[in-house]
Design a protein around this motif. Structure first.
Motif, mmCIF file in Angstrom:
data_model
loop_
_atom_site.group_PDB
_atom_site.id
_atom_site.type_symbol
_atom_site.label_atom_id
_atom_site.label_comp_id
_atom_site.label_asym_id
_atom_site.label_seq_id
_atom_site.Cartn_x
_atom_site.Cartn_y
_atom_site.Cartn_z
ATOM 1 N N HIS A 1 58.895 10.280 39.881
ATOM 2 C CA HIS A 1 59.386 11.655 41.118
ATOM 3 C C HIS A 1 58.210 12.429 40.785
ATOM 4 N N VAL A 2 57.200 12.825 39.869
ATOM 5 C CA VAL A 2 56.782 13.565 39.266
ATOM 6 C C VAL A 2 55.160 13.483 39.789
ATOM 7 N N LEU A 3 54.526 14.573 40.668
ATOM 8 C CA LEU A 3 54.031 13.832 41.605
ATOM 9 C C LEU A 3 52.420 14.401 41.086
ATOM 10 N N ARG A 4 51.796 14.082 41.280
ATOM 11 C CA ARG A 4 50.280 14.086 40.890
ATOM 12 C C ARG A 4 49.291 14.513 41.719
ATOM 13 N N ALA A 5 47.945 15.415 41.728
ATOM 14 C CA ALA A 5 47.008 15.628 43.143
ATOM 15 C C ALA A 5 46.631 15.063 43.309
ATOM 16 N N GLU B 1 60.129 17.791 32.956
ATOM 17 C CA GLU B 1 60.149 19.040 33.289
ATOM 18 C C GLU B 1 59.075 20.216 32.920
ATOM 19 N N ALA B 2 58.188 19.553 32.591
ATOM 20 C CA ALA B 2 56.758 20.898 32.280
ATOM 21 C C ALA B 2 55.854 20.784 34.015
ATOM 22 N N GLY B 3 56.607 20.069 34.086
ATOM 23 C CA GLY B 3 55.797 19.410 35.732
ATOM 24 C C GLY B 3 54.097 19.236 35.599
ATOM 25 N N ASP B 4 53.985 18.547 36.401
ATOM 26 C CA ASP B 4 52.211 18.060 36.414
ATOM 27 C C ASP B 4 51.374 18.889 36.647
ATOM 28 N N THR B 5 50.439 19.417 35.852
ATOM 29 C CA THR B 5 49.610 20.182 35.665
ATOM 30 C C THR B 5 48.247 19.676 36.593
ATOM 31 N N PHE B 6 47.769 19.731 36.928
ATOM 32 C CA PHE B 6 46.187 20.103 38.253
ATOM 33 C C PHE B 6 45.427 19.906 36.899
ATOM 34 N N ALA B 7 44.480 19.103 36.475
ATOM 35 C CA ALA B 7 43.193 19.276 36.046
ATOM 36 C C ALA B 7 42.526 20.872 36.174
ATOM 37 N N PHE B 8 42.471 20.703 37.328
ATOM 38 C CA PHE B 8 41.314 22.430 37.778
ATOM 39 C C PHE B 8 41.984 23.452 38.608
ATOM 40 N N ASP B 9 43.573 23.031 37.732
ATOM 41 C CA ASP B 9 44.367 24.358 38.511
ATOM 42 C C ASP B 9 44.143 25.379 37.208
ATOM 43 N N GLU B 10 43.722 26.380 37.325
ATOM 44 C CA GLU B 10 43.296 27.500 36.211
ATOM 45 C C GLU B 10 44.709 27.871 35.853
ATOM 46 N N ALA B 11 45.229 28.359 36.872
ATOM 47 C CA ALA B 11 46.732 28.976 36.239
ATOM 48 C C ALA B 11 47.247 28.580 35.612
ATOM 49 N N GLY B 12 48.562 27.109 36.560
ATOM 50 C CA GLY B 12 48.861 26.317 35.861
ATOM 51 C C GLY B 12 48.161 26.404 34.192
ATOM 52 N N LEU B 13 46.609 25.656 34.314
ATOM 53 C CA LEU B 13 46.463 25.568 32.460
ATOM 54 C C LEU B 13 46.815 26.696 31.585
ATOM 55 N N VAL C 1 39.558 22.788 45.987
ATOM 56 C CA VAL C 1 39.672 23.794 44.945
ATOM 57 C C VAL C 1 37.658 23.518 44.979
ATOM 58 N N GLY C 2 37.595 23.059 45.780
ATOM 59 C CA GLY C 2 35.822 23.360 45.484
ATOM 60 C C GLY C 2 35.660 22.497 44.132
ATOM 61 N N SER D 1 33.764 19.706 36.810
ATOM 62 C CA SER D 1 34.254 18.252 36.219
ATOM 63 C C SER D 1 33.941 17.686 35.285
ATOM 64 N N LEU D 2 32.026 18.071 35.185
ATOM 65 C CA LEU D 2 32.092 17.100 33.278
ATOM 66 C C LEU D 2 33.096 17.758 32.630
ATOM 67 N N LYS D 3 33.264 19.250 32.437
ATOM 68 C CA LYS D 3 34.020 19.354 31.370
ATOM 69 C C LYS D 3 35.181 19.320 30.586
ATOM 70 N N ARG D 4 35.863 18.239 32.070
ATOM 71 C CA ARG D 4 37.074 17.627 31.718
ATOM 72 C C ARG D 4 36.923 16.733 31.300
ATOM 73 N N MET D 5 35.371 15.529 32.038
ATOM 74 C CA MET D 5 35.273 14.152 31.590
ATOM 75 C C MET D 5 34.311 14.384 30.458
#
Length: 193
Positions: free
Chosen positions: A20-24, A74-86, A153-154, A160-164
């Motif tokens: 039930h934890v949804l992802r982006a 409990e922590a929720g999924d944090t989208f890889a490009f959600d600056e505030a969530g990160l 998020v444009g 994206s390369l920073k993550r990949m």
């Protein structure tokens, strides 16, 4: 039933909530859930295990993959490009890991917590292989679904390369597969230049 068995049943019931934890990412007309993500990452690991040298310890890899996102219950999924969530992700996830793995009998809880920490630290070949499979799955899923989360998020190729890059740096088979996905994403306009 023993207290240990009761604790295991409680943990199994809790782990079911990962569905039930949804992802982006989307799959069809709906958002992918973290349980589906973990299954897909495990499948990728099975498919790629013979493609890397040295071959990873698949029991460790699949164990890490099975538990790497359980803390998101409990922590929720944090989208890889959600600056505030990160900014708060590490603290939220560490607190959730302590609570969730603390539900288990101490020996098992410590073992799973250590596997989760190994995955996060990325210091072993198995953790890096599991991370590569995780990153490949997330990237491929976005490309397959038309990347609406990236559009929101444009997202640029450079960002994206920073993550990949850690997955690309693993070399074959990750690097050529990810590059093929980048080529498709750019051709289809899913990433900004």
């Amino acid at each position: 039933m023993s207290g240990r068995q009761a604790a295991l049943l409680d943990f199994i019931a809790l782990a079911d909530r990962l569905k039930h934890v949804l992802r982006a990412s989307r799959t069809g007309e709906r958002r992918e859930n973290a349980g589906e993500h973990a299954w897909h990452v495990a499948l990728i690991a099975v498919l790629l295990a013979d493609e890397v040298e040295p071959r990873p310890d698949m029991a460790r890899v699949l164990s890490m993959i099975a538990i790497h996102d359980v803390i998101e219950i409990e922590a929720g999924d944090t989208f890889a490009f959600d600056e505030a969530g990160l900014l708060t992700q590490a603290a939220r996830e560490q607190a959730a890991a302590a609570r969730i793995f603390g539900m288990l009998p101490p020996d098992l809880g410590q073992r799973l917590h250590a596997l989760w920490q190994e995955f996060e630290a990325q210091e072993t070949p198995e953790a890096r292989f599991a991370m590569g499979c995780d990153r490949l799955q997330g990237f491929a899923q976005q490309v397959e679904c038309g990347a609406p989360a990236w559009a929101k998020v444009g997202l640029t190729r450079a960002r994206s390369l920073k993550r990949m890059q850690p997955a690309i740096d693993l070399g074959p088979p990750f690097a050529p597969m990810i590059e093929a996905l980048y080529e498709r994403a750019m051709r289809e306009g899913l990433l900004l230049p």
